[in-house]
Motif scaffolding. Structure first.
Motif, PDB file in Angstrom:
ATOM      1  N   LEU A  94     -26.771 102.484 181.666  1.00  0.00           N
ATOM      2  CA  LEU A  94     -28.142 101.993 181.802  1.00  0.00           C
ATOM      3  C   LEU A  94     -29.149 102.947 181.174  1.00  0.00           C
ATOM      4  N   ALA A  95     -30.039 102.374 180.381  1.00  0.00           N
ATOM      5  CA  ALA A  95     -31.202 103.107 179.875  1.00  0.00           C
ATOM      6  C   ALA A  95     -32.195 103.144 181.028  1.00  0.00           C
ATOM      7  N   LEU A  96     -32.442 104.308 181.574  1.00  0.00           N
ATOM      8  CA  LEU A  96     -33.163 104.396 182.834  1.00  0.00           C
ATOM      9  C   LEU A  96     -34.674 104.582 182.722  1.00  0.00           C
ATOM     10  N   ALA A  97     -35.184 104.852 181.567  1.00  0.00           N
ATOM     11  CA  ALA A  97     -36.620 105.093 181.507  1.00  0.00           C
ATOM     12  C   ALA A  97     -37.199 104.506 180.241  1.00  0.00           C
ATOM     13  N   PRO A  98     -38.397 104.013 180.285  1.00  0.00           N
ATOM     14  CA  PRO A  98     -39.195 103.777 181.475  1.00  0.00           C
ATOM     15  C   PRO A  98     -38.822 102.442 182.116  1.00  0.00           C
ATOM     16  N   GLU A  99     -39.265 102.267 183.357  1.00  0.00           N
ATOM     17  CA  GLU A  99     -39.065 100.979 184.022  1.00  0.00           C
ATOM     18  C   GLU A  99     -40.111 100.018 183.460  1.00  0.00           C
ATOM     19  N   VAL A 100     -39.662  98.885 182.957  1.00  0.00           N
ATOM     20  CA  VAL A 100     -40.575  97.903 182.373  1.00  0.00           C
ATOM     21  C   VAL A 100     -40.650  96.694 183.294  1.00  0.00           C
ATOM     22  N   GLY A 101     -41.806  96.517 183.905  1.00  0.00           N
ATOM     23  CA  GLY A 101     -42.082  95.357 184.741  1.00  0.00           C
ATOM     24  C   GLY A 101     -43.419  94.777 184.333  1.00  0.00           C
ATOM     25  N   ILE A 102     -43.381  93.595 183.742  1.00  0.00           N
ATOM     26  CA  ILE A 102     -44.592  92.967 183.215  1.00  0.00           C
ATOM     27  C   ILE A 102     -45.228  92.119 184.322  1.00  0.00           C
ATOM     28  N   ALA A 103     -46.376  92.549 184.816  1.00  0.00           N
ATOM     29  CA  ALA A 103     -47.090  91.832 185.875  1.00  0.00           C
ATOM     30  C   ALA A 103     -47.925  90.697 185.283  1.00  0.00           C
ATOM     31  N   GLU A 104     -48.212  89.703 186.108  1.00  0.00           N
ATOM     32  CA  GLU A 104     -49.004  88.547 185.669  1.00  0.00           C
ATOM     33  C   GLU A 104     -48.515  88.083 184.305  1.00  0.00           C
ATOM     34  N   SER A 105     -47.218  87.855 184.232  1.00  0.00           N
ATOM     35  CA  SER A 105     -46.561  87.626 182.941  1.00  0.00           C
ATOM     36  C   SER A 105     -47.044  86.382 182.205  1.00  0.00           C
ATOM     37  N   GLY A 106     -47.620  85.430 182.898  1.00  0.00           N
ATOM     38  CA  GLY A 106     -48.150  84.245 182.233  1.00  0.00           C
ATOM     39  C   GLY A 106     -49.295  84.564 181.280  1.00  0.00           C
ATOM     40  N   LYS A 107     -49.929  85.717 181.473  1.00  0.00           N
ATOM     41  CA  LYS A 107     -51.055  86.135 180.628  1.00  0.00           C
ATOM     42  C   LYS A 107     -50.664  87.272 179.685  1.00  0.00           C
ATOM     43  N   ALA A 108     -49.412  87.689 179.706  1.00  0.00           N
ATOM     44  CA  ALA A 108     -49.012  88.920 179.017  1.00  0.00           C
ATOM     45  C   ALA A 108     -48.644  88.746 177.551  1.00  0.00           C
ATOM     46  N   PHE A 109     -48.455  87.515 177.090  1.00  0.00           N
ATOM     47  CA  PHE A 109     -47.980  87.270 175.728  1.00  0.00           C
ATOM     48  C   PHE A 109     -48.986  86.422 174.959  1.00  0.00           C
ATOM     49  N   ASP A 110     -49.112  86.712 173.662  1.00  0.00           N
ATOM     50  CA  ASP A 110     -49.977  85.892 172.823  1.00  0.00           C
ATOM     51  C   ASP A 110     -49.214  84.654 172.347  1.00  0.00           C
ATOM     52  N   ALA A 111     -49.843  83.859 171.504  1.00  0.00           N
ATOM     53  CA  ALA A 111     -49.238  82.607 171.026  1.00  0.00           C
ATOM     54  C   ALA A 111     -47.969  82.852 170.211  1.00  0.00           C
ATOM     55  N   ASN A 112     -47.795  84.057 169.669  1.00  0.00           N
ATOM     56  CA  ASN A 112     -46.600  84.395 168.890  1.00  0.00           C
ATOM     57  C   ASN A 112     -45.509  85.034 169.740  1.00  0.00           C
ATOM     58  N   GLY A 113     -45.749  85.145 171.059  1.00  0.00           N
ATOM     59  CA  GLY A 113     -44.753  85.728 171.949  1.00  0.00           C
ATOM     60  C   GLY A 113     -44.783  87.249 171.994  1.00  0.00           C
ATOM     61  N   GLN A 114     -45.843  87.844 171.467  1.00  0.00           N
ATOM     62  CA  GLN A 114     -45.948  89.304 171.485  1.00  0.00           C
ATOM     63  C   GLN A 114     -46.814  89.753 172.659  1.00  0.00           C
ATOM     64  N   LEU A 115     -46.472  90.905 173.208  1.00  0.00           N
ATOM     65  CA  LEU A 115     -47.231  91.449 174.325  1.00  0.00           C
ATOM     66  C   LEU A 115     -48.656  91.763 173.891  1.00  0.00           C
ATOM     67  N   VAL A 116     -49.615  91.397 174.729  1.00  0.00           N
ATOM     68  CA  VAL A 116     -51.010  91.668 174.388  1.00  0.00           C
ATOM     69  C   VAL A 116     -51.464  93.042 174.873  1.00  0.00           C
ATOM     70  N   SER A 117     -50.814  93.584 175.871  1.00  0.00           N
ATOM     71  CA  SER A 117     -51.176  94.900 176.401  1.00  0.00           C
ATOM     72  C   SER A 117     -50.500  96.006 175.591  1.00  0.00           C
ATOM     73  N   GLU A 118     -51.303  96.910 175.076  1.00  0.00           N
ATOM     74  CA  GLU A 118     -50.752  98.049 174.333  1.00  0.00           C
ATOM     75  C   GLU A 118     -49.887  98.918 175.246  1.00  0.00           C
ATOM     76  N   ARG A 119     -50.274  99.026 176.505  1.00  0.00           N
ATOM     77  CA  ARG A 119     -49.516  99.824 177.471  1.00  0.00           C
ATOM     78  C   ARG A 119     -48.118  99.222 177.686  1.00  0.00           C
ATOM     79  N   TYR A 120     -48.052  97.920 177.875  1.00  0.00           N
ATOM     80  CA  TYR A 120     -46.750  97.265 178.044  1.00  0.00           C
ATOM     81  C   TYR A 120     -45.921  97.383 176.768  1.00  0.00           C
ATOM     82  N   GLN A 121     -46.565  97.174 175.630  1.00  0.00           N
ATOM     83  CA  GLN A 121     -45.843  97.280 174.360  1.00  0.00           C
ATOM     84  C   GLN A 121     -45.285  98.689 174.184  1.00  0.00           C
ATOM     85  N   ALA A 122     -46.058  99.700 174.518  1.00  0.00           N
ATOM     86  CA  ALA A 122     -45.589 101.083 174.393  1.00  0.00           C
ATOM     87  C   ALA A 122     -44.408 101.346 175.327  1.00  0.00           C
ATOM     88  N   SER A 123     -44.446 100.792 176.536  1.00  0.00           N
ATOM     89  CA  SER A 123     -43.333 100.969 177.470  1.00  0.00           C
ATOM     90  C   SER A 123     -42.060 100.321 176.947  1.00  0.00           C
TER      91      SER A 123
END
Length: 184
Positions: free
Chosen positions: A136-165
């Motif tokens: 298991l790759a143990l770090a970082p833990e990636v948990g996307i909250a309020e996931s219905g709002k987390a992706f743009d129309a192309n399926g990419q993460l909109v939050s830079e913080r989530y994308q960096a994680s």
């Protein structure tokens, strides 16, 4: 040669944010050959297994895991736990004589509607995977909250913080895959 990644989503829904998260993780990983598993399997039933053996869909899933250089698993959180779909798949995989996840570089992540982003489901998933003995790759833990709002129309993460994680987790996984391929 690009690494082979297998994505396993704990959701069957076509618009699943966990499936989107897997695809985004594969994109952020870099040059890969990405395949997504189909977990639309019958419920595990020992009588079915005794009478007919493992279903073809289970054998396909086991073969996909064995052929992959790494596995990405994304699970929603249903009632504080991983999904029945994912647990059922693990139950079927455990019945196969091959043990395709032993030593397999594996990254876990989750996307959920709630504020915690599915991290309780990840904790349970880690417990379920002990018997499978993946790396298991143990770090970082990636948990996307309020996931219905987390992706743009192309399926990419909109939050830079989530994308960096996710990028960091994919870098950890990529390093593990490279080390694993060197050992072979």
């Amino acid at each position: 040669m690009p690494h082979k990644l297998l994505g396993i989503s704990g959701a069957l829904r076509s618009g699943s944010t966990n499936s989107k998260l897997l695809r985004e993780a594969a994109r952020l990983y870099g040059a890969v050959e990405y395949t997504e598993a189909n977990l639309n399997l019958p419920l595990y039933d020992g009588d079915l297994e005794s009478a007919q053996g493992l279903p073809d869909a289970v054998n396909t899933l086991v073969a996909q895991i064995a052929a992959a250089d790494a596995v990405l698993i994304a699970t929603p959180e249903y009632n504080g736990a991983l999904t029945g779909v994912l647990k059922n798949a693990l139950d079927w995989i455990s019945r196969h004589s091959d043990k395709p996840m032993v030593g397999k570089p594996t990254a876990l992540m989750s996307a959920a509607a709630g504020r915690a982003g599915g991290v309780r489901a990840q904790t349970m998933l880690r417990s379920c995977l002990v018997a499978f003995r993946p790396r298991l790759a143990l770090a970082p833990e990636v948990g996307i909250a309020e996931s219905g709002k987390a992706f743009d129309a192309n399926g990419q993460l909109v939050s830079e913080r989530y994308q960096a994680s996710v990028e960091t987790l994919m870098d950890v996984l990529k390093a593990d895959v490279s080390a694993n391929l060197t050992l072979r």
